[in-house]
Design an enzyme around this catalytic site. Sequence first.
Site, mmCIF file in Angstrom:
data_model
loop_
_atom_site.group_PDB
_atom_site.id
_atom_site.type_symbol
_atom_site.label_atom_id
_atom_site.label_comp_id
_atom_site.label_asym_id
_atom_site.label_seq_id
_atom_site.Cartn_x
_atom_site.Cartn_y
_atom_site.Cartn_z
ATOM 1 N N ASP A 1 0.705 -1.237 0.117
ATOM 2 C CA ASP A 1 0.042 -0.024 -0.004
ATOM 3 C C ASP A 1 0.788 1.305 -0.083
ATOM 4 O O ASP A 1 0.676 2.251 -0.789
ATOM 5 C CB ASP A 1 -0.901 0.060 1.305
ATOM 6 N N ILE A 2 1.864 1.419 1.061
ATOM 7 C CA ILE A 2 2.499 2.547 0.975
ATOM 8 C C ILE A 2 4.177 2.055 1.394
ATOM 9 O O ILE A 2 4.192 1.284 2.321
ATOM 10 C CB ILE A 2 2.024 3.330 2.044
ATOM 11 N N ASP B 1 7.116 4.137 3.278
ATOM 12 C CA ASP B 1 7.304 5.537 4.113
ATOM 13 C C ASP B 1 8.641 5.356 4.474
ATOM 14 O O ASP B 1 9.599 5.749 3.730
ATOM 15 C CB ASP B 1 6.431 5.139 5.465
ATOM 16 N N THR B 2 9.145 4.712 5.691
ATOM 17 C CA THR B 2 10.603 4.864 5.786
ATOM 18 C C THR B 2 11.274 3.903 5.003
ATOM 19 O O THR B 2 12.480 4.040 4.650
ATOM 20 C CB THR B 2 10.834 4.179 7.329
ATOM 21 N N GLY B 3 10.571 2.739 4.168
ATOM 22 C CA GLY B 3 11.091 1.893 3.412
ATOM 23 C C GLY B 3 11.742 0.638 4.190
ATOM 24 O O GLY B 3 12.375 -0.437 3.553
ATOM 25 N N THR C 1 10.023 -1.667 5.959
ATOM 26 C CA THR C 1 9.359 -2.871 5.624
ATOM 27 C C THR C 1 9.503 -3.441 4.266
ATOM 28 O O THR C 1 9.874 -4.752 4.161
ATOM 29 C CB THR C 1 7.825 -2.639 5.666
ATOM 30 N N LYS D 1 6.006 7.713 0.135
ATOM 31 C CA LYS D 1 6.494 9.221 0.791
ATOM 32 C C LYS D 1 8.013 9.130 0.759
ATOM 33 O O LYS D 1 8.834 8.815 1.788
ATOM 34 C CB LYS D 1 6.015 9.012 2.089
ATOM 35 N N ASP E 1 -4.823 2.302 6.982
ATOM 36 C CA ASP E 1 -5.612 2.585 8.138
ATOM 37 C C ASP E 1 -4.947 3.461 9.248
ATOM 38 O O ASP E 1 -3.745 3.639 9.256
ATOM 39 C CB ASP E 1 -5.726 1.205 9.065
HETATM 40 P P1 IMP Z 1 7.591 1.661 6.347
HETATM 41 O O1 IMP Z 1 8.259 0.242 6.723
HETATM 42 O O2 IMP Z 1 7.885 2.773 7.159
HETATM 43 O O3 IMP Z 1 8.049 2.191 4.861
HETATM 44 O O4 IMP Z 1 6.145 1.666 6.356
HETATM 45 C C1 IMP Z 1 5.252 0.776 5.746
HETATM 46 C C2 IMP Z 1 3.959 0.401 6.385
HETATM 47 O O5 IMP Z 1 3.597 1.345 7.358
HETATM 48 C C3 IMP Z 1 2.789 0.443 5.269
HETATM 49 O O6 IMP Z 1 2.656 -0.988 4.533
HETATM 50 C C4 IMP Z 1 1.701 0.656 6.192
HETATM 51 O O7 IMP Z 1 1.000 -0.053 6.983
HETATM 52 C C5 IMP Z 1 2.259 1.752 7.303
HETATM 53 N N1 IMP Z 1 2.106 3.171 6.744
HETATM 54 C C6 IMP Z 1 3.122 4.059 6.639
HETATM 55 N N2 IMP Z 1 2.606 5.478 6.351
HETATM 56 C C7 IMP Z 1 1.256 5.277 6.527
HETATM 57 C C8 IMP Z 1 0.216 6.077 6.183
HETATM 58 O O8 IMP Z 1 0.257 7.432 5.976
HETATM 59 N N3 IMP Z 1 -1.072 5.573 6.550
HETATM 60 C C9 IMP Z 1 -1.256 4.205 6.707
HETATM 61 N N4 IMP Z 1 -0.273 3.277 7.202
HETATM 62 C C10 IMP Z 1 0.861 3.912 6.847
#
Ligand code: IMP
Length: 182
Positions: free
Chosen positions: A105-106, A108-110, A112, A136, A164
Amino acid sequence: MNEKLIVNGLSFKPFLRIDEIRKQVARVAEEIRRDYEGKNPIFLCVLNGAFIFAADLYRELGMNETQIHFVKYSSYEGVSSTGKVKQLIGLNVDIEGQDVVIIEDIVDTGLTAVKMIEDLKAKNPASIRFATLLLKEESSKTGYVPDYIAFSIPPYFVIGYGLDLDGKARNLPEIYINCDEE
Ligand code: IMP
C-alpha cells in the site's frame, strides 16, 4: 467525496479521488503487463493495507495464468513507524526460480520493503519487483525506490482505500490526508 473527517481525534481532508486512483492503477497495470509479457509472475499482496489496491490492480492486470498470494508484515503503531518490522503471516508457496511482484500500500521509511525483499531473496526467486500505491519519498530512511509507483505523496499520514489509522478507516473508497499540521 465527503469533506473533513475526524478519526481517533485527528483531522483528515480529501486527497486522492477515486477517478485519479483508477487512472494510476490502470497505468501501473499497463507497466507490469508490458514488463512481464510472456511471463507469469507470482503476485504477493502485503496485508493488511494493500488488500484493496491489490484487488483492483490484480483484476486490472487481467493476467489469467498468474497467482496471487498473501503475506503480512507490521511496523506501525498509530501514526508512526516503530522501526521494528515483524512478519505476522509468512509465505506458503515455493517461489524458487519464479518472478515475484510484491504489492504494497505505502512505502514510508522503506524498512518494511527492504526487510521483505531480504526475506524473499533467501528463497531464491528468479527476480523480485515491488509495486506500491503510495511512496512518501521524503520519509525514506533507506533510499529504497519501488519499481512501480502509483503516487508519490508528501510525508503526511493518509487513510482510506485500505490504509488505516489503528485499524480504522480502511473502508473509505478514496484517500484522505492528515491536515492537523496546516
Ligand atoms: P515503512 O516500513 O515505514 O515503509 O512503512 C510501511 C508500512 O507502514 C505500510 O505498509 C503501512 O502499513 C504503514 N504506513 C506508513 N505510512 C502510512 C500512512 O500514511 N497511513 C497508513 N499506514 C501507513
